[in-house]
Design a protein around this motif. Structure first.
Motif, PDB file in Angstrom:
ATOM      1  N   ALA A 117       0.927   9.168  -6.004  1.00 23.86           N
ATOM      2  CA  ALA A 117       0.551  10.142  -5.194  1.00 23.86           C
ATOM      3  C   ALA A 117       1.631  10.829  -7.044  1.00 23.86           C
ATOM      4  O   ALA A 117       1.507  12.446  -7.080  1.00 23.86           O
ATOM      5  N   ALA A 118       2.430  10.118  -7.459  1.00 24.07           N
ATOM      6  CA  ALA A 118       3.276  10.958  -8.489  1.00 24.07           C
ATOM      7  C   ALA A 118       2.685  11.175 -10.204  1.00 24.07           C
ATOM      8  O   ALA A 118       3.475  11.320 -11.077  1.00 24.07           O
ATOM      9  N   GLY A 119       1.337  10.108 -10.379  1.00 23.51           N
ATOM     10  CA  GLY A 119       0.607  10.269 -10.560  1.00 23.51           C
ATOM     11  C   GLY A 119       0.292   8.917 -12.166  1.00 23.51           C
ATOM     12  O   GLY A 119       0.626   9.289 -13.619  1.00 23.51           O
ATOM     13  N   ARG A 120       1.570   7.893 -11.578  1.00 26.52           N
ATOM     14  CA  ARG A 120       1.274   6.663 -12.402  1.00 26.52           C
ATOM     15  C   ARG A 120      -0.331   6.037 -12.863  1.00 26.52           C
ATOM     16  O   ARG A 120      -0.314   6.062 -14.166  1.00 26.52           O
ATOM     17  N   ALA A 121      -1.303   6.832 -12.167  1.00 23.89           N
ATOM     18  CA  ALA A 121      -2.541   5.692 -12.346  1.00 23.89           C
ATOM     19  C   ALA A 121      -3.298   6.134 -10.586  1.00 23.89           C
ATOM     20  O   ALA A 121      -2.834   7.271  -9.936  1.00 23.89           O
ATOM     21  N   THR A 122      -4.701   6.404 -11.555  1.00 15.97           N
ATOM     22  CA  THR A 122      -5.419   6.286  -9.908  1.00 15.97           C
ATOM     23  C   THR A 122      -5.152   5.019  -9.174  1.00 15.97           C
ATOM     24  O   THR A 122      -6.009   4.388  -9.192  1.00 15.97           O
ATOM     25  N   LEU A 159       0.788  -1.659   0.077  1.00 13.12           N
ATOM     26  CA  LEU A 159      -0.272  -0.258  -0.117  1.00 13.12           C
ATOM     27  C   LEU A 159       0.877   0.884  -0.042  1.00 13.12           C
ATOM     28  O   LEU A 159       0.375   2.641  -0.282  1.00 13.12           O
ATOM     29  N   ARG A 160       2.258   1.215   1.141  1.00 17.89           N
ATOM     30  CA  ARG A 160       3.102   1.998   0.803  1.00 17.89           C
ATOM     31  C   ARG A 160       3.794   2.768  -0.823  1.00 17.89           C
ATOM     32  O   ARG A 160       3.351   3.718  -1.106  1.00 17.89           O
ATOM     33  N   VAL A 161       3.728   1.780  -1.289  1.00 17.95           N
ATOM     34  CA  VAL A 161       4.006   1.038  -2.980  1.00 17.95           C
ATOM     35  C   VAL A 161       3.098   2.601  -3.612  1.00 17.95           C
ATOM     36  O   VAL A 161       3.623   3.738  -4.637  1.00 17.95           O
ATOM     37  N   VAL A 162       2.294   1.651  -3.503  1.00 11.58           N
ATOM     38  CA  VAL A 162       0.919   2.187  -4.497  1.00 11.58           C
ATOM     39  C   VAL A 162       0.532   3.678  -3.967  1.00 11.58           C
ATOM     40  O   VAL A 162      -0.190   4.497  -5.000  1.00 11.58           O
ATOM     41  N   ARG A 163       0.348   4.280  -3.343  1.00 12.64           N
ATOM     42  CA  ARG A 163       0.122   5.896  -2.226  1.00 12.64           C
ATOM     43  C   ARG A 163       1.606   6.012  -3.070  1.00 12.64           C
ATOM     44  O   ARG A 163       0.481   7.575  -4.224  1.00 12.64           O
TER      45      ARG A 163
END
Length: 351
Positions: free
Chosen positions: A147-152, A139-143
């Protein structure tokens, strides 16, 4: 009339507009089944029901939130979605992303996902990325990536997920004609208990129900950060869907508990597996192990004398048993082949 899915059924309660593209698999409208075999162990006059969320399109409650999250992502122009998952979120995100024509990225703990769920995500076309870490690390990674705009992000940190999941509370009120006295459910990342409480409060405020239930959440004893009051660095339980040591929706869960006068407790793996087997053998309902935590918890509190007589209790079963077929097989004695004769089969049938 054909059930239209939860967005059209409860549109006035959801953050959608007339121009929101509705991405649906006709989720919701799941069964609320009486459980008289289990109710016999509760105080006299208790009415016990099972809200069977495993009857949703991808086999779990996650579909309620995902239809709203994906619909809003499409409305916002997203091209890809991303989630961390213990399994059910990945299956749901992948299915709804496929329906919408979006790319889907799933980050999950390597070797810790039930095969039924992993197979769904893969077949729906998600890019699955296992990591050397648990769900909380995923979860830390996907957040960070979202936040960097890679995906929603479509985990329950996305408020649209909570909005969709609250519709299960609406359905329970509609099915019973009133809110139950108690609502029991498993607690992992804690988004669902947050969503149910939000739904019950909104229906009550709208005059669609006349009371609010007491909220009862149950964690596995080896993964019980809300009960212990601290993060669990290495959570352990056979109930993979709630094997989470640092819930993202901790505050919402605690608010549901405190505002409703409820309780968040823990149950052992043995209690979970006992309830899991009893639901199948006595009620005819095959749920995944984590789902059975709600029933295990209610039976535990009943033994403690927690419930007064004559109340209505709803236990939420969050996912279908076919999500984790290996666990089901492990709980049963596998039959051995015998000769293909009437005599041999008759002998095997016994007296």
């Amino acid at each position: 009339m054909n059930w239209p899915g939860i967005i059209e059924a409860y549109r006035s309660f959801l953050p959608v507009t007339p121009t929101t593209p509705v991405i649906t698999l006709q989720e919701g409208n799941t069964a609320l089944l009486p459980a008289p075999a289990l109710a016999r162990e509760l105080p006299p006059g208790t009415r016990l029901y099972l809200k069977c969320e495993g009857f949703n399109p991808t086999g779990s409650f996650k579909d309620r939130g995902m239809t709203v999250a994906i619909s809003k992502a499409v409305e916002a122009g997203a091209k890809a979605v991303i989630c961390a998952s213990t399994g059910n979120t990945s299956a749901s995100a992948a299915a709804y992303a496929a329906r919408a024509g979006l790319r889907c990225f799933v980050v999950l703990p390597a070797g810790a996902i039930a095969l039924g769920k992993l197979s769904q995500a893969l077949l729906h076309g998600a890019k699955v990325i296992p990591i050397e870490g648990n769900f909380d690390a995923a979860l830390r990674v996907v957040r960070e990536l979202a936040a960097a705009g890679r995906a929603t992000l479509v985990n329950s940190l996305n408020p649209h997920r909570i909005e969709g999941q609250k519709t299960a509370a609406f359905e329970i009120c509609d099915q019973l004609g009133e809110a139950p006295d108690y609502l029991a459910l498993p607690v992992g990342n804690a988004g669902n208990i947050t969503a149910y409480w939000k739904g019950f409060k909104e229906y009550y405020s709208a005059g669609r129900s006349g009371r609010l239930p007491v909220m009862l959440g149950f964690q596995a004893s080896g993964a019980a950060p809300l009960v212990e009051g601290r993060a669990i660095p290495n959570p352990q339980t056979i109930a993979t869907a709630i094997r989470i040591g640092d819930p993202a929706s901790r505050k919402g869960a605690e608010a549901a508990r405190d505002e409703s006068g409820g309780r968040i407790d823990k149950v052992t793996d043995e209690e979970i597996l006992s309830a899991y087997q009893r639901l199948a053998s006595q009620c005819g309902v095959f749920c995944e192990p984590a789902s059975a935590a709600s029933v295990a918890g209610v039976l535990k509190l009943a033994r403690e004398g927690y419930f007064p007589p004559g109340r209505t209790i709803v236990c939420v079963l969050t996912g279908h048993g076919l999500k984790d077929p290996d666990r089901a097989i492990a709980c049963c004695e596998t039959p051995r082949p015998i000769p293909a004769t009437a005599e041999a089969v008759s002998a095997a049938l016994g007296a």
